[in-house]
Design a protein around this motif. Structure first.
Motif, PDB file in Angstrom:
ATOM      1  N   HIS A  29       3.622 -13.127  -2.939  1.00  0.00           N
ATOM      2  CA  HIS A  29       3.570 -11.911  -3.491  1.00  0.00           C
ATOM      3  C   HIS A  29       4.621 -11.085  -3.441  1.00  0.00           C
ATOM      4  N   GLY A  30       4.878  -9.881  -4.105  1.00  0.00           N
ATOM      5  CA  GLY A  30       5.785  -8.875  -4.015  1.00  0.00           C
ATOM      6  C   GLY A  30       4.982  -7.701  -3.760  1.00  0.00           C
ATOM      7  N   PHE A  31       5.709  -6.609  -3.056  1.00  0.00           N
ATOM      8  CA  PHE A  31       5.145  -5.436  -2.474  1.00  0.00           C
ATOM      9  C   PHE A  31       5.961  -4.481  -3.092  1.00  0.00           C
ATOM     10  N   LEU A  32       5.363  -3.390  -3.474  1.00  0.00           N
ATOM     11  CA  LEU A  32       5.874  -2.258  -3.934  1.00  0.00           C
ATOM     12  C   LEU A  32       5.116  -0.812  -3.590  1.00  0.00           C
ATOM     13  N   PRO A  33       5.668   0.004  -2.927  1.00  0.00           N
ATOM     14  CA  PRO A  33       5.230   1.202  -2.502  1.00  0.00           C
ATOM     15  C   PRO A  33       4.427   2.179  -3.553  1.00  0.00           C
ATOM     16  N   THR A  34       3.417   2.938  -3.476  1.00  0.00           N
ATOM     17  CA  THR A  34       3.010   3.709  -4.558  1.00  0.00           C
ATOM     18  C   THR A  34       2.597   5.124  -3.966  1.00  0.00           C
ATOM     19  N   GLY A  35       2.347   6.175  -4.762  1.00  0.00           N
ATOM     20  CA  GLY A  35       1.725   7.243  -4.169  1.00  0.00           C
ATOM     21  C   GLY A  35       2.598   8.101  -2.966  1.00  0.00           C
ATOM     22  N   GLU A  36       1.909   8.239  -1.858  1.00  0.00           N
ATOM     23  CA  GLU A  36       2.596   8.927  -0.841  1.00  0.00           C
ATOM     24  C   GLU A  36       3.730   8.119  -0.324  1.00  0.00           C
ATOM     25  N   LEU A  37       3.408   6.825   0.093  1.00  0.00           N
ATOM     26  CA  LEU A  37       4.483   5.943   0.349  1.00  0.00           C
ATOM     27  C   LEU A  37       5.754   5.979  -0.389  1.00  0.00           C
ATOM     28  N   LYS A  38       5.509   5.836  -1.571  1.00  0.00           N
ATOM     29  CA  LYS A  38       6.545   5.752  -2.808  1.00  0.00           C
ATOM     30  C   LYS A  38       7.296   7.117  -2.601  1.00  0.00           C
ATOM     31  N   ARG A  39       6.682   8.365  -2.601  1.00  0.00           N
ATOM     32  CA  ARG A  39       7.467   9.522  -2.537  1.00  0.00           C
ATOM     33  C   ARG A  39       8.166   9.708  -1.189  1.00  0.00           C
ATOM     34  N   ASP A  40       7.635   9.156  -0.048  1.00  0.00           N
ATOM     35  CA  ASP A  40       8.362   9.270   1.211  1.00  0.00           C
ATOM     36  C   ASP A  40       9.288   8.379   1.691  1.00  0.00           C
ATOM     37  N   ALA A  41       9.226   7.132   1.108  1.00  0.00           N
ATOM     38  CA  ALA A  41       9.959   5.851   1.392  1.00  0.00           C
ATOM     39  C   ALA A  41      10.076   5.158   0.148  1.00  0.00           C
ATOM     40  N   SER A  42      10.661   5.655  -0.758  1.00  0.00           N
ATOM     41  CA  SER A  42      11.163   4.858  -2.138  1.00  0.00           C
ATOM     42  C   SER A  42      11.967   3.695  -1.916  1.00  0.00           C
ATOM     43  N   GLU A  43      12.665   3.724  -1.148  1.00  0.00           N
ATOM     44  CA  GLU A  43      13.873   2.562  -0.902  1.00  0.00           C
ATOM     45  C   GLU A  43      12.965   1.185  -0.492  1.00  0.00           C
ATOM     46  N   ILE A  44      11.754   1.483   0.012  1.00  0.00           N
ATOM     47  CA  ILE A  44      11.260  -0.020   0.657  1.00  0.00           C
ATOM     48  C   ILE A  44      10.746  -0.868  -0.517  1.00  0.00           C
ATOM     49  N   TRP A  45      10.656  -2.107  -0.407  1.00  0.00           N
ATOM     50  CA  TRP A  45      10.137  -3.153  -1.091  1.00  0.00           C
ATOM     51  C   TRP A  45      10.210  -4.508  -0.656  1.00  0.00           C
ATOM     52  N   GLY A  46       9.535  -5.524  -0.883  1.00  0.00           N
ATOM     53  CA  GLY A  46       9.440  -6.645  -0.222  1.00  0.00           C
ATOM     54  C   GLY A  46       8.485  -7.546  -0.871  1.00  0.00           C
ATOM     55  N   GLY A  47       8.259  -8.526  -0.098  1.00  0.00           N
ATOM     56  CA  GLY A  47       7.230  -9.866  -0.296  1.00  0.00           C
ATOM     57  C   GLY A  47       6.854 -10.492   0.662  1.00  0.00           C
ATOM     58  N   GLY A  48       6.157 -11.598   0.449  1.00  0.00           N
ATOM     59  CA  GLY A  48       5.478 -12.205   1.580  1.00  0.00           C
ATOM     60  C   GLY A  48       4.540 -13.475   1.015  1.00  0.00           C
ATOM     61  N   PHE A  49       3.616 -13.766   1.933  1.00  0.00           N
ATOM     62  CA  PHE A  49       2.884 -15.024   1.369  1.00  0.00           C
ATOM     63  C   PHE A  49       1.540 -14.885   2.176  1.00  0.00           C
ATOM     64  N   GLY A  50       0.591 -15.638   1.683  1.00  0.00           N
ATOM     65  CA  GLY A  50      -0.910 -15.450   2.108  1.00  0.00           C
ATOM     66  C   GLY A  50      -1.772 -16.801   2.139  1.00  0.00           C
ATOM     67  N   MET A  51      -2.935 -16.503   2.689  1.00  0.00           N
ATOM     68  CA  MET A  51      -3.910 -17.528   2.186  1.00  0.00           C
ATOM     69  C   MET A  51      -5.314 -16.954   2.121  1.00  0.00           C
ATOM     70  N   GLU A  52      -5.916 -17.532   1.286  1.00  0.00           N
ATOM     71  CA  GLU A  52      -7.273 -16.951   0.730  1.00  0.00           C
ATOM     72  C   GLU A  52      -8.327 -18.012   0.699  1.00  0.00           C
ATOM     73  N   ALA A  53      -9.550 -17.670   1.020  1.00  0.00           N
ATOM     74  CA  ALA A  53     -10.650 -18.468   0.704  1.00  0.00           C
ATOM     75  C   ALA A  53     -11.834 -17.553  -0.037  1.00  0.00           C
ATOM     76  N   ALA A  54     -12.430 -18.170  -1.020  1.00  0.00           N
ATOM     77  CA  ALA A  54     -13.366 -17.459  -1.788  1.00  0.00           C
ATOM     78  C   ALA A  54     -14.792 -18.197  -1.926  1.00  0.00           C
ATOM     79  N   PHE A  55     -15.980 -17.884  -1.528  1.00  0.00           N
ATOM     80  CA  PHE A  55     -17.026 -18.889  -1.586  1.00  0.00           C
ATOM     81  C   PHE A  55     -18.179 -18.241  -2.652  1.00  0.00           C
ATOM     82  N   GLN A  56     -18.529 -18.975  -3.510  1.00  0.00           N
ATOM     83  CA  GLN A  56     -19.474 -18.717  -4.495  1.00  0.00           C
ATOM     84  C   GLN A  56     -20.909 -18.475  -3.823  1.00  0.00           C
TER      85      GLN A  56
END
Length: 225
Positions: A29-56
């Motif tokens: 995934h990619g990561f972008l700040p929004t709202g108050e975080l974007k106003r105070d630290a607009s220079e930050i951005w990034g990305g990462g990875f994760g795991m998911e499980a979903a049970f019907q």
């Protein structure tokens, strides 16, 4: 502690009632700040990875599950002299976040290979900046420590589309928006080296850590494992 037990209790109970369309997967995934975080630290951005499980749940369009993800939202390195004890080193700062996010998902059956879904998420995040010091002669870590850390409660909405490749595997494309309580944090611009004190000055920021994440992943039906 109660919140932690509640989160794991929800995931365990959903596993007991899991049906054949339950899935596990990994994503990037990619990561972008929004709202108050974007106003105070607009220079930050990034990305990462994760795991998911979903049970019907009982062959319904309702799923219970959770995501565990890692994000790096900034990194800074300074090479050379730092002090008498650190003559020739590489000093690297990593700004990172780990989140455990249970969710309730609505994913109705369709007559095509495309399966849209919507999520309500909630959970906890751990936001921190860690430092690593490398000896440049041997290129090995000689010290590492956490400079600042904080915990937040987070919740939000998201959605995505699964594309069914075959009866066992699907591709997932998603967007999620997360609201957060306030957090202390650092960015690459708020960490500066001061030669007068031969050390780093940390300008700690505080904002709601609201962010947009988007990405893609691969899912496998649990019944096919």
């Amino acid at each position: 502690m109660r919140t932690t037990f509640l989160l794991f209790g929800l995931l365990f109970s959903s596993l007991l009632f899991a049906q054949n369309n339950s899935t596990v997967g990994v994503h990037f995934h990619g990561f972008l700040p929004t709202g108050e975080l974007k106003r105070d630290a607009s220079e930050i951005w990034g990305g990462g990875f994760g795991m998911e499980a979903a049970f019907q749940i009982k062959e319904s369009p309702i799923y219970l599950g959770g995501t565990l993800d890692f994000t790096r939202y900034g990194s800074e390195v300074r090479k050379g002299f730092h002090s008498e004890s650190l003559q020739d080193v590489r000093f690297r700062h990593h700004n990172e976040m780990v989140r455990l996010m249970p969710f309730v998902r609505v994913k109705p059956e369709t007559d095509s290979r495309f399966m849209p879904y919507a999520d309500f998420t909630f959970g906890a995040g751990y936001i921190y900046t860690r430092a690593r010091v490398y000896d440049r002669d041997i290129d090995e870590v000689v010290d590492q420590f956490t400079q600042i850390d904080d915990y937040v409660f987070t919740y939000g909405l998201g959605g995505g589309i699964e594309y069914i490749i075959d009866e066992a595997v699907s591709l997932d494309f998603f967007v999620k928006y997360a609201y957060s309580t306030r957090s202390d944090y650092l960015t690459p611009k708020t960490i500066t080296y001061d030669p007068d004190i031969e050390g780093y000055q940390l300008d700690v920021q505080q904002s709601r850590f609201n962010a947009l994440t988007f990405g893609f992943g691969l899912k496998i039906l649990i019944g096919e494992l």
